[in-house]
Design an enzyme around this catalytic site. Structure first.
Site, mmCIF file in Angstrom:
data_model
loop_
_atom_site.group_PDB
_atom_site.id
_atom_site.type_symbol
_atom_site.label_atom_id
_atom_site.label_comp_id
_atom_site.label_asym_id
_atom_site.label_seq_id
_atom_site.Cartn_x
_atom_site.Cartn_y
_atom_site.Cartn_z
ATOM 1 N N THR A 121 -9.394 5.546 0.518
ATOM 2 C CA THR A 121 -9.766 6.958 0.612
ATOM 3 C C THR A 121 -10.185 7.417 -0.784
ATOM 4 O O THR A 121 -9.359 7.437 -1.695
ATOM 5 C CB THR A 121 -8.560 7.772 1.122
ATOM 6 N N GLY A 255 8.832 20.358 11.363
ATOM 7 C CA GLY A 255 9.838 19.394 10.905
ATOM 8 C C GLY A 255 10.259 19.631 9.475
ATOM 9 O O GLY A 255 10.151 20.745 8.948
ATOM 10 N N CYS A 262 -0.420 9.297 2.382
ATOM 11 C CA CYS A 262 -1.757 9.830 2.656
ATOM 12 C C CYS A 262 -1.833 11.352 2.680
ATOM 13 O O CYS A 262 -2.509 11.934 1.842
ATOM 14 C CB CYS A 262 -2.287 9.257 3.972
HETATM 15 P P1 NAD Z 1 -1.034 0.062 -0.978
HETATM 16 O O1 NAD Z 1 -0.568 0.659 -2.231
HETATM 17 O O2 NAD Z 1 -0.047 -0.291 0.107
HETATM 18 O O3 NAD Z 1 -1.865 -1.260 -1.292
HETATM 19 C C1 NAD Z 1 -2.816 -1.364 -2.305
HETATM 20 C C2 NAD Z 1 -2.860 -2.829 -2.746
HETATM 21 O O4 NAD Z 1 -3.973 -3.019 -3.625
HETATM 22 C C3 NAD Z 1 -1.610 -3.263 -3.518
HETATM 23 O O5 NAD Z 1 -1.057 -4.421 -2.922
HETATM 24 C C4 NAD Z 1 -2.147 -3.548 -4.930
HETATM 25 O O6 NAD Z 1 -1.455 -4.614 -5.579
HETATM 26 C C5 NAD Z 1 -3.577 -3.917 -4.641
HETATM 27 N N1 NAD Z 1 -4.485 -3.763 -5.798
HETATM 28 C C6 NAD Z 1 -4.545 -2.734 -6.672
HETATM 29 N N2 NAD Z 1 -5.541 -2.937 -7.568
HETATM 30 C C7 NAD Z 1 -6.114 -4.122 -7.246
HETATM 31 C C8 NAD Z 1 -7.207 -4.861 -7.786
HETATM 32 N N3 NAD Z 1 -7.905 -4.409 -8.809
HETATM 33 N N4 NAD Z 1 -7.507 -6.046 -7.208
HETATM 34 C C9 NAD Z 1 -6.814 -6.498 -6.165
HETATM 35 N N5 NAD Z 1 -5.786 -5.838 -5.589
HETATM 36 C C10 NAD Z 1 -5.445 -4.652 -6.131
HETATM 37 O O7 NAD Z 1 -2.110 1.067 -0.409
HETATM 38 P P2 NAD Z 1 -2.453 1.405 1.129
HETATM 39 O O8 NAD Z 1 -1.406 2.270 1.703
HETATM 40 O O9 NAD Z 1 -2.838 0.142 1.820
HETATM 41 O O10 NAD Z 1 -3.747 2.313 0.917
HETATM 42 C C11 NAD Z 1 -4.961 1.774 0.409
HETATM 43 C C12 NAD Z 1 -6.028 2.839 0.508
HETATM 44 O O11 NAD Z 1 -6.268 3.181 1.877
HETATM 45 C C13 NAD Z 1 -5.685 4.162 -0.186
HETATM 46 O O12 NAD Z 1 -6.875 4.710 -0.704
HETATM 47 C C14 NAD Z 1 -5.166 5.016 0.945
HETATM 48 O O13 NAD Z 1 -5.344 6.391 0.691
HETATM 49 C C15 NAD Z 1 -6.039 4.571 2.092
HETATM 50 N N6 NAD Z 1 -5.451 4.719 3.411
HETATM 51 C C16 NAD Z 1 -4.127 4.434 3.615
HETATM 52 C C17 NAD Z 1 -3.591 4.540 4.899
HETATM 53 C C18 NAD Z 1 -2.130 4.262 5.129
HETATM 54 O O14 NAD Z 1 -1.650 4.620 6.206
HETATM 55 N N7 NAD Z 1 -1.417 3.641 4.208
HETATM 56 C C19 NAD Z 1 -4.402 4.925 5.974
HETATM 57 C C20 NAD Z 1 -5.750 5.171 5.741
HETATM 58 C C21 NAD Z 1 -6.258 5.061 4.463
#
Ligand code: NAD
Length: 434
Positions: A121, A255, A262
Site C-alpha cells: 500500500t 468495539g 493497515c
Molecule cells: P510485513 O511487515 O508482514 O512483511 C513485509 C516483509 O518485507 C518482511 O518480511 C520484511 O522482512 C520484508 N522486506 C522489507 N524490506 C525488504 C527488501 N528490501 N527486500 C526484501 N524483503 C524486504 O508486511 P505485510 O503486512 O505483509 O504488508 C506488506 C504491504 O502490504 C504493506 O504495504 C501493507 O500496508 C500492505 N497490505 C497489508 C495487508 C495486511 O493485511 N497485512 C493487506 C493489504 C495490504
C-alpha cells in the site's frame, strides 16, 4: 508463468503461495534471512488459516521456493511483485524506503523485460518513483510498472487471495496489463473481476477503501458513546441500520477500537496525502481521532468501575491479536489497554489462542501469560475481552464466575448478552449499551 514476490510477510507469503497454487513457478524473496531459513525448513512464520498447507503442497510440487536475494528471484521471472512493508513515519506519511530498496535490488537482478507490480500500500506517485529507480539502476532493461493493491484480510487471507472480490490493475502500460490479466485469469473463471485503471487511481483506491471501512467503524464507535449517554442500545440501532440495503451489515460493529497493520496506518497516510496535496481529508482525520479515543474507552470503563484504584487488581485480558484468526498484534488495541492497566498499577493476565508469542515480544515479562482462557480468569477482579475469537463467544460463565475473585465483565466487542450474564451475578459493561 515465472513469478517473483519480494517480501514474505502476511501479503507476500499469501500472494506467493497463492500464485503457485494455480501452477505458476514462484520465487519468494525476503531480506530477513532468518525468515527465509525458517521457510526453507518448512516453518511458517505467521498464523494464517490454510497457509501452511498451501505452502507445503506447492513446495513439494517444486513450484514454490524461498530466496534471500530479491535480485536473484527477479532474474528468473517475467513478473515481480513488491510486497514489502510501508510503515508510518513520524508525521503519519508512509515510509516507502522498503519499496525503493526492493526496486533497486530487482533492477540489479533483472535479466530481461520485466513487469514490476506494486502490491504494498503506497502513496500516490510511488509507481512513477519506482519506474525512475528501475530505469536509473538498470538503464538497458525494459521495465513496465503497475499498481496492484492487495485487499486480502488477515485471518481469511488465503480465501480472499484465491477468490478476490476484484483485482485492481493500475497502469497505462499495455504489456503490464496483458501479463497481469493473464496471471490473474485462473482466479476468476466464473466472472472477470479485473478493474483496470491508471496507476495513481489504483494507488489511491487502496487508501480509499480502508478509509471508507474505517470511517464506518468510527461512526459506530462515536454513535455507541451517544447511545450510552441517551439510554439507547447501539446493538439495536445497528440491527436496524444493517437491514438497509444502501448501508449493508459489514463494518458496523462498535468495539474497543481499530488496530492492525493497515487501517490506522492507512488512515494516517491518506490524511498525509491530503495535507500534502492541499486538500485536507477531514472525514479521514476525524475517523483517526475517534479511533484513538476509542482505544482508551475500555480501559476508562475498567478504571471507573474500580473508582480509579487499580493498584494490585488482577485483570484478565482475552484476546491480544488485533482481530481473530491471526497472530498479528501490530497496533492491537489490547496492547494499548494492557499498557494503561500496568501503568495504573494493575496486574494483567492475558490469553490469546494464537498471539501469545507475538505479544510477549512486545510486552515482555510485565504480563502473565495464560495458556487457556480459563487459566487467565483464576482469581481475577475483572475479565476484559478485546478480540472476538470465536471461542470467546459462548464460554462457560458458571466456571468463570466460580474462578473470579470479583465478577466484572468488560466486553469490548459486545459478544455477550447483558441480561444473561447479569442474571448469573456478573457486573457487565459493553460498548454503547445502557
Ligand atoms: P510485513 O511487515 O508482514 O512483511 C513485509 C516483509 O518485507 C518482511 O518480511 C520484511 O522482512 C520484508 N522486506 C522489507 N524490506 C525488504 C527488501 N528490501 N527486500 C526484501 N524483503 C524486504 O508486511 P505485510 O503486512 O505483509 O504488508 C506488506 C504491504 O502490504 C504493506 O504495504 C501493507 O500496508 C500492505 N497490505 C497489508 C495487508 C495486511 O493485511 N497485512 C493487506 C493489504 C495490504
Amino acid at each position: 508463468m515465472k513469478v517473483a514476490v519480494v517480501g514474505t510477510g502476511y501479503v507476500g507469503l499469501v500472494s506467493g503461495a497463492g500464485f503457485s497454487e494455480f501452477g505458476n513457478d514462484v520465487a519468494c524473496a525476503d531480506s530477513d534471512l532468518g525468515r527465509i531459513e525458517a521457510l526453507r525448513r518448512g516453518e511458517v512464520p505467521l498464523h494464517e488459516p490454510g497457509l501452511p498447507e498451501m505452502i507445503q503442497r506447492n513446495v513439494r510440487e517444486g513450484r514454490l521456493r524461498f530466496l534471500a536475494d530479491a535480485g536473484e528471484a527477479a532474474g528468473a521471472s517475467e513478473i515481480v511483485f513488491l510486497a514489502v512493508g510501508t510503515p508510518p513515519l513520524e508525521d503519519g506519511s508512509a515510509d516507502t524506503s522498503q519499496v525503493e530498496a526492493a526496486a533497486e535490488a530487482v533492477a540489479r537482478g533483472a535479466r530481461g523485460a520485466l513487469v514490476v507490480a506494486i502490491k504494498s500500500t503506497v502513496p500516490v506517485g510511488t509507481c512513477d518513483r519506482v519506474s525512475e529507480i528501475l530505469r536509473r539502476t538498470a538503464p538497458g532493461t525494459e521495465f513496465a510498472v503497475a499498481s496492484n493493491p492487495e485487499f486480502l484480510k488477515e485471518g481469511d487471507a488465503v480465501n480472499d487471495f484465491l477468490k478476490p472480490d476484484r483485482v485492481v490493475i493500475g497502469t497505462g502500460d499495455t504489456r503490464a496489463r496483458k501479463v497481469l490479466r493473464e496471471l490473474y485469469a485462473p482466479f476468476m473463471r466464473v466472472a472477470d473481476r479485473v478493474v483496470l485503471m491508471d496507476a495513481r487511481s489504483a494507488e489511491l483506491c487502496k487508501y480509499a477503501c480502508n478509509g471508507m471501512l474505517a470511517t464506518r467503524v468510527s461512526f459506530m464507535n462515536e454513535l455507541a458513546a451517544l447511545c450510552e449517554r441517551v439510554g439507547a442500545d447501539v446493538e439495536q440501532v445497528r440491527a436496524g441500520m444493517a437491514r438497509d440495503t444502501r448501508i449493508g451489515a459489514k463494518f458496523l460493529f462498535p468495539g474497543a477500537g481499530m488496530g492492525g497493520s493497515c487501517l490506522p496506518k492507512d488512515l494516517r497516510a491518506l490524511a498525509s496525502i491530503g495535507r500534502a496535496a492541499g486538500v485536507p481529508q477531514e472525514i479521514v482525520e476525524a475517523t483517526s481521532r475517534v479511533n484513538a479515543r476509542q482505544r482508551t474507552v475500555l480501559f476508562e470503563k475498567i478504571r471507573a468501575h474500580f473508582a480509579g484504584d487499580l493498584g494490585g487488581r488482577v485483570i484478565a485480558v482475552w484476546g491480544l491479536a488485533f482481530k481473530p484468526r491471526t497472530d498479528d498484534v501490530r497496533e492491537s488495541p489490547a496492547l494499548e489497554i494492557i499498557a494503561r492497566l500496568l501503568d495504573a498499577g494493575a496486574r494483567v493476565r492475558a490469553h490469546d489462542p494464537q498471539a501469545l508469542r507475538q505479544a510477549r515480544r512486545v510486552l515482555g515479562d510485565r504480563v502473565e501469560y495464560a495458556d487457556t482462557a480459563y487459566a487467565a480468569v483464576e482469581g481475577a477482579d475483572a475479565l476484559c475481552v478485546v478480540t472476538e475469537w470465536p471461542e470467546f463467544r459462548r464460554p462457560d460463565f458458571a466456571r468463570i464466575r466460580a474462578a473470579m475473585r470479583t465478577p466484572a465483565l468488560f466486553d469490548g466487542r459486545n459478544l455477550w448478552e447483558p441480561e444473561t450474564v447479569r442474571a448469573m451475578g456478573f457486573v457487565y459493561h459493553g460498548i454503547g449499551r445502557p
